[in-house]
Scaffold this active site. Structure first.
Site, PDB file in Angstrom:
ATOM      1  N   ARG A  27     -19.449 -34.281  -3.366  1.00 23.67           N
ATOM      2  CA  ARG A  27     -18.828 -34.142  -4.696  1.00 23.67           C
ATOM      3  C   ARG A  27     -19.217 -32.815  -5.342  1.00 23.67           C
ATOM      4  O   ARG A  27     -18.432 -31.886  -5.423  1.00 23.67           O
ATOM      5  CB  ARG A  27     -19.227 -35.324  -5.580  1.00 23.67           C
ATOM      6  CG  ARG A  27     -18.371 -35.484  -6.842  1.00 23.67           C
ATOM      7  CD  ARG A  27     -18.812 -34.641  -8.012  1.00 23.67           C
ATOM      8  NE  ARG A  27     -20.186 -34.889  -8.426  1.00 23.67           N
ATOM      9  CZ  ARG A  27     -20.817 -34.135  -9.333  1.00 23.67           C
ATOM     10  NH1 ARG A  27     -20.203 -33.101  -9.900  1.00 23.67           N
ATOM     11  NH2 ARG A  27     -22.088 -34.391  -9.666  1.00 23.67           N
ATOM     12  N   ASP A  28     -20.461 -32.684  -5.748  1.00 24.79           N
ATOM     13  CA  ASP A  28     -20.924 -31.468  -6.402  1.00 24.79           C
ATOM     14  C   ASP A  28     -20.857 -30.280  -5.455  1.00 24.79           C
ATOM     15  O   ASP A  28     -20.561 -29.155  -5.856  1.00 24.79           O
ATOM     16  CB  ASP A  28     -22.363 -31.685  -6.888  1.00 24.79           C
ATOM     17  CG  ASP A  28     -22.839 -30.623  -7.857  1.00 24.79           C
ATOM     18  OD1 ASP A  28     -22.003 -29.852  -8.354  1.00 24.79           O
ATOM     19  OD2 ASP A  28     -24.048 -30.567  -8.124  1.00 24.79           O
ATOM     20  N   HIS A 220     -32.430 -32.683 -10.512  1.00 23.71           N
ATOM     21  CA  HIS A 220     -31.295 -32.007  -9.886  1.00 23.71           C
ATOM     22  C   HIS A 220     -31.471 -30.505 -10.114  1.00 23.71           C
ATOM     23  O   HIS A 220     -31.128 -29.990 -11.175  1.00 23.71           O
ATOM     24  CB  HIS A 220     -29.998 -32.516 -10.531  1.00 23.71           C
ATOM     25  CG  HIS A 220     -28.748 -31.983  -9.918  1.00 23.71           C
ATOM     26  ND1 HIS A 220     -27.815 -32.791  -9.322  1.00 23.71           N
ATOM     27  CD2 HIS A 220     -28.257 -30.718  -9.815  1.00 23.71           C
ATOM     28  CE1 HIS A 220     -26.801 -32.051  -8.882  1.00 23.71           C
ATOM     29  NE2 HIS A 220     -27.054 -30.789  -9.182  1.00 23.71           N
ATOM     30  N   HIS A 222     -31.029 -26.407  -9.149  1.00 23.49           N
ATOM     31  CA  HIS A 222     -30.294 -25.341  -8.478  1.00 23.49           C
ATOM     32  C   HIS A 222     -31.284 -24.238  -8.114  1.00 23.49           C
ATOM     33  O   HIS A 222     -32.315 -24.066  -8.772  1.00 23.49           O
ATOM     34  CB  HIS A 222     -29.178 -24.805  -9.373  1.00 23.49           C
ATOM     35  CG  HIS A 222     -28.007 -25.733  -9.483  1.00 23.49           C
ATOM     36  ND1 HIS A 222     -26.696 -25.320  -9.361  1.00 23.49           N
ATOM     37  CD2 HIS A 222     -27.936 -27.078  -9.688  1.00 23.49           C
ATOM     38  CE1 HIS A 222     -25.883 -26.354  -9.493  1.00 23.49           C
ATOM     39  NE2 HIS A 222     -26.612 -27.437  -9.695  1.00 23.49           N
ATOM     40  N   CYS A 253     -21.386 -24.835 -10.216  1.00 26.60           N
ATOM     41  CA  CYS A 253     -20.806 -25.519 -11.375  1.00 26.60           C
ATOM     42  C   CYS A 253     -19.610 -24.723 -11.844  1.00 26.60           C
ATOM     43  O   CYS A 253     -19.739 -23.536 -12.149  1.00 26.60           O
ATOM     44  CB  CYS A 253     -21.829 -25.643 -12.503  1.00 26.60           C
ATOM     45  SG  CYS A 253     -21.124 -26.374 -14.000  1.00 26.60           S
ATOM     46  N   ASN A 262     -26.849 -25.699  -5.074  1.00 26.59           N
ATOM     47  CA  ASN A 262     -27.826 -26.768  -5.237  1.00 26.59           C
ATOM     48  C   ASN A 262     -28.977 -26.601  -4.250  1.00 26.59           C
ATOM     49  O   ASN A 262     -28.864 -25.894  -3.243  1.00 26.59           O
ATOM     50  CB  ASN A 262     -27.157 -28.116  -4.952  1.00 26.59           C
ATOM     51  CG  ASN A 262     -26.165 -28.517  -6.001  1.00 26.59           C
ATOM     52  OD1 ASN A 262     -26.529 -28.767  -7.137  1.00 26.59           O
ATOM     53  ND2 ASN A 262     -24.895 -28.597  -5.630  1.00 26.59           N
TER      54      ASN A 262
END
Length: 314
Positions: A27-28, A220, A222, A253, A262
């Site tokens: 997804r991300d 989470h 980065h 993002c 990420n």
């Protein structure tokens, strides 16, 4: 392939025995890709991640297709993977319409996506922070009425490209609001990768002081400034046992241009294995999956571990 016995496991006192990796690559990781990734490739990606031992794999997002075109195939993708045995498949829902779409396909875990800053709330949700929280309230309430697990993402927990440093108290306020409305867990997002270990531990301590338990928190990170693993270790030292990561280091993002990839799942697994921390992940299978996806995306993986291990194979 990993050389036998490497990395050498040398446990460190007072770290968790096991970490649950919340895999976000499907997804991300893919949401920023400009060229459409075929639905069957996404489904195969998720299956391969599951085969590598990942048990929480964020599958897709039920956001309006015009906002994230790459994930416009959520209705087609989710039925292809929803029956994976022993795998939780959370999906992102932005509002009640997104929740309706997810529930219609049998989703049992959802996530909402909030912001700790006004600037990012405006850019990402076209609302103020408080307006976005009000939008999520009926989503969370309806989900909990149906015994659906709800994760609350919180972006810009450490820094914002428009506002700069984000006060810890500001982050705590929004976290507390998400928990109070019924979220089961929170994911603290370092959206532009500016966190450092002391800042991470200060935020975690402040959340505990505000009554937010550590076992309700995930992180989470980065890797914009190369701090993601250091920040993860600081989180583990505080007792956090849920870490978000993206296979191959995919992702960014779409609403924060300074947000680079990420934390790579392979880099995380290598560190955790070296610390003697269980993950249930087969690093060789995971690396092969990221090499396979990188070929479909026509570029090498940014993960240092993927590059090191795949180079040894070649």
């Amino acid at each position: 392939m990993t050389a036998a016995g490497l990395p050498m496991a040398v446990p460190v006192q007072d770290l968790p025995a096991r970490v649950r990796i919340h895999e976000v690559g499907a997804r991300d990781g893919l949401q920023n890709e400009k060229s459409a990734v075929p639905t069957e490739i996404k489904a195969d990606f998720i299956r391969r991640l599951a085969d590598a031992g990942l048990t929480t794999i964020e599958a897709t997002s039920f956001v309006h297709p015009k906002w994230v075109p790459q994930l416009a195939d959520a209705e087609q993708l989710f039925p292809l993977v929803r029956d994976l045995e022993g795998v939780a498949l959370p999906v992102l829902v932005p509002n009640e319409r997104g929740l309706d779409r997810a529930l219609a396909l049998g989703a049992r875990r959802i996530a909402v996506f909030a912001s700790a800053t006004e600037s990012f709330a405006k850019a990402n949700l076209n609302r103020t922070v408080d307006e976005s929280l009000a939008m999520f309230e009926p989503v969370v309430a309806r989900a909990k009425d149906q015994q659906i697990h709800v994760r609350g993402y919180l972006s810009m927990c450490f820094g914002d490209p428009w506002e700069g440093p984000v006060p810890v108290a500001q982050v705590v306020r929004v976290c507390r609001a998400l928990l109070d409305m019924g979220c089961d867990e929170l994911s603290l997002g370092d959206t532009i990768g500016v966190a450092t270990p002391g800042h991470v531990q200060a935020l975690l301590a402040a959340l505990n002081e505000a009554g937010v338990p550590t076992d309700a928190l995930g992180v989470h990170f980065h890797d914009t400034y190369g701090q993601a693993l250091a920040n993860t270790l600081a989180s583990l030292q505080h007792g956090v046992t849920t870490v978000d990561a993206s296979a191959g280091g995919l992702g960014g993002c779409p609403y924060a241009k300074s947000a680079t990839g990420n934390l790579a799942t392979e880099d995380l697994v290598w560190m955790l294995q070296g610390l003697g921390i269980e993950t249930g992940v087969d690093l060789d299978r995971l690396t092969a999956t990221s090499v396979w996806m990188a070929a479909h995306l026509s570029r090498p993986s940014p993960s240092r571990t993927v590059r090191a291990l795949s180079h040894k194979e070649s």
